[in-house]
Scaffold this motif. Structure first.
Motif, PDB file in Angstrom:
ATOM      1  N   VAL A  16       0.753  -1.203  -0.113  1.00 42.00           N
ATOM      2  CA  VAL A  16      -0.142  -0.296   0.133  1.00 42.00           C
ATOM      3  C   VAL A  16       1.136   1.346  -0.257  1.00 42.00           C
ATOM      4  O   VAL A  16       0.693   2.217  -0.377  1.00 42.00           O
ATOM      5  CB  VAL A  16      -1.044   0.415   1.290  1.00 42.00           C
ATOM      6  CG1 VAL A  16      -1.422   1.299   1.115  1.00 42.00           C
ATOM      7  CG2 VAL A  16      -2.387  -0.915   0.850  1.00 42.00           C
ATOM      8  N   VAL A  17       1.580   1.453   1.123  1.00 38.13           N
ATOM      9  CA  VAL A  17       2.684   2.527   1.230  1.00 38.13           C
ATOM     10  C   VAL A  17       3.529   2.793  -0.890  1.00 38.13           C
ATOM     11  O   VAL A  17       3.838   3.827  -0.674  1.00 38.13           O
ATOM     12  CB  VAL A  17       3.898   2.338   2.481  1.00 38.13           C
ATOM     13  CG1 VAL A  17       4.512   3.069   1.936  1.00 38.13           C
ATOM     14  CG2 VAL A  17       3.559   2.346   3.086  1.00 38.13           C
ATOM     15  N   PHE A  18       4.246   1.405  -0.963  1.00 42.93           N
ATOM     16  CA  PHE A  18       4.786   1.473  -2.488  1.00 42.93           C
ATOM     17  C   PHE A  18       3.649   2.544  -3.531  1.00 42.93           C
ATOM     18  O   PHE A  18       3.897   2.787  -4.304  1.00 42.93           O
ATOM     19  CB  PHE A  18       5.369   0.228  -2.610  1.00 42.93           C
ATOM     20  CG  PHE A  18       5.200   0.178  -3.880  1.00 42.93           C
ATOM     21  CD1 PHE A  18       6.583   0.503  -4.445  1.00 42.93           C
ATOM     22  CD2 PHE A  18       5.370  -0.265  -5.352  1.00 42.93           C
ATOM     23  CE1 PHE A  18       8.169   0.953  -5.224  1.00 42.93           C
ATOM     24  CE2 PHE A  18       5.910  -0.472  -6.213  1.00 42.93           C
ATOM     25  CZ  PHE A  18       7.036  -0.167  -6.485  1.00 42.93           C
ATOM     26  N   ALA A  19       2.586   1.523  -3.814  1.00 48.60           N
ATOM     27  CA  ALA A  19       1.682   1.917  -4.396  1.00 48.60           C
ATOM     28  C   ALA A  19       1.193   3.721  -4.197  1.00 48.60           C
ATOM     29  O   ALA A  19       0.997   4.157  -5.237  1.00 48.60           O
ATOM     30  CB  ALA A  19       0.065   1.054  -4.489  1.00 48.60           C
ATOM     31  N   ALA A  20       1.146   3.930  -3.061  1.00 47.01           N
ATOM     32  CA  ALA A  20       1.313   5.131  -2.538  1.00 47.01           C
ATOM     33  C   ALA A  20       1.558   5.978  -3.075  1.00 47.01           C
ATOM     34  O   ALA A  20       1.703   7.446  -4.003  1.00 47.01           O
ATOM     35  CB  ALA A  20       0.201   5.381  -1.486  1.00 47.01           C
ATOM     36  N   MET A  21       3.065   5.380  -3.202  1.00 46.11           N
ATOM     37  CA  MET A  21       3.819   6.676  -3.993  1.00 46.11           C
ATOM     38  C   MET A  21       3.721   6.970  -5.461  1.00 46.11           C
ATOM     39  O   MET A  21       4.097   8.572  -5.987  1.00 46.11           O
ATOM     40  CB  MET A  21       5.444   6.202  -3.492  1.00 46.11           C
ATOM     41  CG  MET A  21       6.737   7.193  -4.486  1.00 46.11           C
ATOM     42  SD  MET A  21       7.398   6.510  -5.722  1.00 46.11           S
ATOM     43  CE  MET A  21       7.521   4.449  -5.035  1.00 46.11           C
ATOM     44  N   LEU A  22       3.571   5.419  -5.951  1.00 49.58           N
ATOM     45  CA  LEU A  22       2.518   5.954  -7.095  1.00 49.58           C
ATOM     46  C   LEU A  22       2.161   6.714  -7.778  1.00 49.58           C
ATOM     47  O   LEU A  22       2.206   7.138  -8.163  1.00 49.58           O
ATOM     48  CB  LEU A  22       3.392   4.000  -8.229  1.00 49.58           C
ATOM     49  CG  LEU A  22       4.324   3.185  -7.920  1.00 49.58           C
ATOM     50  CD1 LEU A  22       3.720   1.319  -8.742  1.00 49.58           C
ATOM     51  CD2 LEU A  22       5.432   4.133  -8.766  1.00 49.58           C
ATOM     52  N   CYS A 179       6.331   6.469 -14.522  1.00 48.94           N
ATOM     53  CA  CYS A 179       7.483   7.558 -14.534  1.00 48.94           C
ATOM     54  C   CYS A 179       7.577   8.414 -15.926  1.00 48.94           C
ATOM     55  O   CYS A 179       7.306   9.003 -15.937  1.00 48.94           O
ATOM     56  CB  CYS A 179       8.789   6.555 -15.056  1.00 48.94           C
ATOM     57  SG  CYS A 179      10.666   7.999 -14.999  1.00 48.94           S
ATOM     58  N   THR A 180       7.185   7.342 -16.949  1.00 54.08           N
ATOM     59  CA  THR A 180       6.858   7.198 -18.499  1.00 54.08           C
ATOM     60  C   THR A 180       5.684   8.395 -18.427  1.00 54.08           C
ATOM     61  O   THR A 180       5.519   9.377 -19.432  1.00 54.08           O
ATOM     62  CB  THR A 180       6.309   6.468 -19.736  1.00 54.08           C
ATOM     63  OG1 THR A 180       7.738   5.906 -19.370  1.00 54.08           O
ATOM     64  CG2 THR A 180       5.860   6.826 -21.418  1.00 54.08           C
ATOM     65  N   PHE A 181       4.341   7.545 -17.928  1.00 51.53           N
ATOM     66  CA  PHE A 181       2.971   8.885 -17.818  1.00 51.53           C
ATOM     67  C   PHE A 181       3.639  10.347 -17.315  1.00 51.53           C
ATOM     68  O   PHE A 181       3.033  11.235 -18.020  1.00 51.53           O
ATOM     69  CB  PHE A 181       2.047   7.896 -16.813  1.00 51.53           C
ATOM     70  CG  PHE A 181       1.000   8.082 -16.901  1.00 51.53           C
ATOM     71  CD1 PHE A 181      -0.070   8.361 -17.610  1.00 51.53           C
ATOM     72  CD2 PHE A 181       0.774   9.596 -15.624  1.00 51.53           C
ATOM     73  CE1 PHE A 181      -1.351   9.218 -17.538  1.00 51.53           C
ATOM     74  CE2 PHE A 181      -0.585   9.901 -14.995  1.00 51.53           C
ATOM     75  CZ  PHE A 181      -1.817  10.183 -16.400  1.00 51.53           C
ATOM     76  N   TYR A 182       4.211  10.543 -16.227  1.00 49.71           N
ATOM     77  CA  TYR A 182       3.833  11.227 -15.545  1.00 49.71           C
ATOM     78  C   TYR A 182       5.298  12.442 -17.137  1.00 49.71           C
ATOM     79  O   TYR A 182       4.476  13.820 -16.460  1.00 49.71           O
ATOM     80  CB  TYR A 182       4.248  12.062 -14.232  1.00 49.71           C
ATOM     81  CG  TYR A 182       5.573  11.246 -13.803  1.00 49.71           C
ATOM     82  CD1 TYR A 182       6.707  12.370 -13.561  1.00 49.71           C
ATOM     83  CD2 TYR A 182       5.698  10.524 -12.522  1.00 49.71           C
ATOM     84  CE1 TYR A 182       7.794  11.785 -13.273  1.00 49.71           C
ATOM     85  CE2 TYR A 182       7.099   9.774 -12.368  1.00 49.71           C
ATOM     86  CZ  TYR A 182       7.767  11.113 -11.981  1.00 49.71           C
ATOM     87  OH  TYR A 182       9.173  10.406 -12.148  1.00 49.71           O
ATOM     88  N   CYS A 183       6.082  12.124 -16.993  1.00 54.44           N
ATOM     89  CA  CYS A 183       7.082  12.675 -17.968  1.00 54.44           C
ATOM     90  C   CYS A 183       6.402  13.278 -19.122  1.00 54.44           C
ATOM     91  O   CYS A 183       6.065  14.690 -19.958  1.00 54.44           O
ATOM     92  CB  CYS A 183       7.976  12.140 -18.307  1.00 54.44           C
ATOM     93  SG  CYS A 183       9.725  11.721 -16.813  1.00 54.44           S
TER      94      CYS A 183
END
Length: 615
Positions: A16-22, A179-183
């Motif tokens: 959950v913590v990892f997914a929240a970061m993404l 990463c590709t998405f927000y770039c």
């Protein structure tokens, strides 16, 4: 203390913590896709409209420096070789000073997007750039960046997977896609502001490990004491031998050249600080970033010393609890934080934040280099809107390439690592080329070309030789590790080979004389050698081929007005005028240097004159 026999694994809260970061990183990209009217031009997309402030750019520079390799590798480096790595604190100061006071003033006043645009401007170096411009762009940016992003995505994912059980390809694909998405949506502004968020996550991950380790060891005094008696506080080694891997001199001298080739001329770093709204903010971003570099170094050092203090009597690597040194940090996290739901997930999120920041910077830099160096000069009829769309398309393309390189790294990891090391050696000669162009008014195309080629040859000679014949242990000086406190059978205590060892493996008996001398040169001196060779040969050849007879427009040089000047928020500071690619008719009165006549160059400080001469 022995490694815990009840080593924890990843739980739902960690995911959950990892997914929240993404998710938060993706949301930032969506916001900047529409904020302020979106990305209307290629300059908006690639340079944030040149309106960035110092603080977010500084944190972005820090985040990109701190990849997952730093999060996992630097503490392991200190655990294995000691805290002499801390001398890099001096190196970082010198690097930032050189970048801010030598390279930044020239790049900023030219208003470039890609560092290689200089080849269209400083025509006295036209031969070198015309012949090697595309090749140098390819060798110094495109190939190394794609190779590095492949390794920086896959290697940490593999290390974390083997220790924590964290899903390998799920993490690789998720980080690559996000990463590709927000770039692609948000451009440079999204890259910078996600970096600001991610550097906070990285510091939080480091801090959680340090605080828990201090509690487990009942105070930081015990960690320092164990490190002292274990030989880890080896800060000062003034051995002048250039063959020694890490000494005070190799780190300060060699490290300065190596990192200046990254901070001073590397596209991903330069692109961000010249996106600032004024030169004051650009310089401040570098100096504030220095504080971030020191903070990261301090955190990594404390983590490395905590690793040694906890495992001084039972090294997990020699005891085969882990298969590589870069797995020590996740091993430690699960050992001391498994009773705290979500905390191992925070550390993994911090490692992947490093990956995201590095990869996003690479994608944005690759898009900028492609558009500005390979598309804009040859398709001048393209509108800014069309170039903006092409920039977005390039971001998608390079994002896919990065994920593909991660897959390739899973098959050819050691080979890619060796290739990256070789490509990385071109940074030194390129730093020498830019130094010639910025500092030497008499440097001409012939001298720059010969110097650059000579620098490439020398750097690749020693670099490839060091890959084929790795330095012997007496040159690298690894420190003692113990398994005396391990409660395991003796057959498991055999020496463990590092799986990241180069693919070239030559028996010691076959080593030629050069292997233990020339090829054993400290890796930090590779860039130094390439830079100095390029500069010295370039100066000599330029002087022999009439370099003193040419007239060079001083706007392309570092002047006394640039050096240590304008570091104030005075009203006289005017906004930079970017390079204009439109051709124009030469005035009858002539120019300072006729070679510039086909390029329109308006300088913010004086639109009509340069050094009293009409342009």
């Amino acid at each position: 203390a022995s490694p815990s026999s009840t080593m924890g694994r990843f739980t739902v809260w960690d995911y959950v913590v990892f997914a929240a970061m993404l998710v938060i990183s993706a949301v930032i990209g969506i916001y900047y896709a529409f904020a302020g009217g979106g990305q209307k031009t290629s300059k908006d997309f690639l340079m944030g409209g040149r309106s960035m402030s110092a603080l977010p750019v500084a944190l972005s520079l820090t985040a990109s420096f701190m990849s997952a390799v730093t999060v996992l590798g630097t503490p392991a480096e200190i655990y294995r070789y000691g805290a002499i790595f801390c001398i890099f604190a001096i190196t970082y100061g010198l690097v930032v000073l050189c970048s801010a006071e030598i390279f930044l003033p020239v790049f900023y006043k030219l208003g470039i997007t890609s560092t290689y645009e200089v080849r269209w401007s400083r025509r006295s170096l036209s031969i070198a750039f015309r012949e090697l411009g595309g090749l140098s762009c390819l060798l110094s940016t495109c190939l190394p960046s794609t190779l590095y992003t492949g390794i920086v995505i896959y290697a940490p994912a593999l290390a974390l997977n083997q220790v924590t059980g964290f899903d390998l390809w799920g993490a690789v694909v998720a980080t690559g896609v996000v990463c590709t998405f927000y770039c692609t949506l948000g451009g440079l502004k999204a890259v910078v502001w996600t970096d600001v968020f991610q550097v906070g996550i990285m510091i939080a991950g480091f801090s959680s490990v340090i605080i828990r380790a201090v509690v487990v060891q009942e105070g930081i005094g015990r960690i320092v004491n164990d490190s002292y008696y274990g030989g880890r506080l080896n800060f000062w080694d003034f051995n002048p031998n250039p063959l020694q891997r890490h000494t005070f001199w190799t780190i300060v001298i060699g490290g300065t050249f190596t990192w200046t080739s990254i901070y001073g001329i590397n596209q991903s770093q330069v692109q961000r600080y010249i996106a600032c709204k004024s030169r004051f903010h650009a310089k401040m971003s570098l100096y504030i970033n220095l504080l971030g570099l020191w903070a990261i170094l301090a955190c990594a050092t404390l983590c490395g010393l905590a690793l040694y203090s906890i495992y001084k009597d039972c090294d997990p690597w020699m005891a085969k609890q882990v298969s590589a040194l870069d797995q020590l940090m996740p091993y430690l996290v699960l050992d001391i934080l498994h009773d705290f739901p979500g905390m191992p997930g925070l550390f993994v999120a911090s490692a992947y934040s490093g990956t995201l920041s590095t990869v996003s910077s690479s994608i944005n830099a690759l898009a900028a280099v492609t558009v500005e160096d390979l598309i804009r000069p040859y398709f001048r009829s393209f509108s800014e809107k069309k170039l903006s769309w092409i920039s977005m398309g390039m971001s998608v393309f390079y994002g896919g390439v990065c994920i593909g390189m991660a897959a390739l790294a899973s098959l050819l990891g050691a080979l890619l690592q060796a290739a990256l090391s070789i490509f990385g050696m071109v940074g030194g000669p390129l730093l020498g080329l830019f130094a010639l162009g910025i500092l030497c008014s008499f440097a001409n195309g012939i001298g720059a070309f010969v110097g650059l080629v000579t620098g490439f040859v020398i750097s690749l000679w020693v670099g490839i030789g060091s890959q084929i014949y790795p330095p012997l242990p007496e040159r690298t000086k690894p420190l003692y590790l113990s398994t005396a406190g391990c409660n395991i059978s003796s057959e498991n205590l055999m020496t463990t080979e590092n799986p990241l060892t180069t693919v070239f493996n030559t028996p010691t008996a076959e080593r030629p004389a050069l292997a233990d001398n020339w090829y054993s040169l400290s890796y930090l001196y590779f860039s130094t050698l390439g830079t100095l060779t390029t500069v010295v040969v370039g100066i000599i050849i330029s002087l022999l081929t009439g370099g003193l007879k040419q007239n060079t427009d001083r706007k392309f040089l570092l002047t006394k007005e640039d050096f240590l000047s304008n570091f104030s928020r005075s009203k006289s500071e005017t906004k930079v005028v970017v390079l204009d690619w439109k051709q124009f008719t030469v005035a009858a009165e002539g120019t300072d240097n006729p070679a510039f006549s086909h390029i329109e160059m308006d300088v913010a400080s004086d639109k009509n004159k340069v050094n009293g001469l009409h342009i």
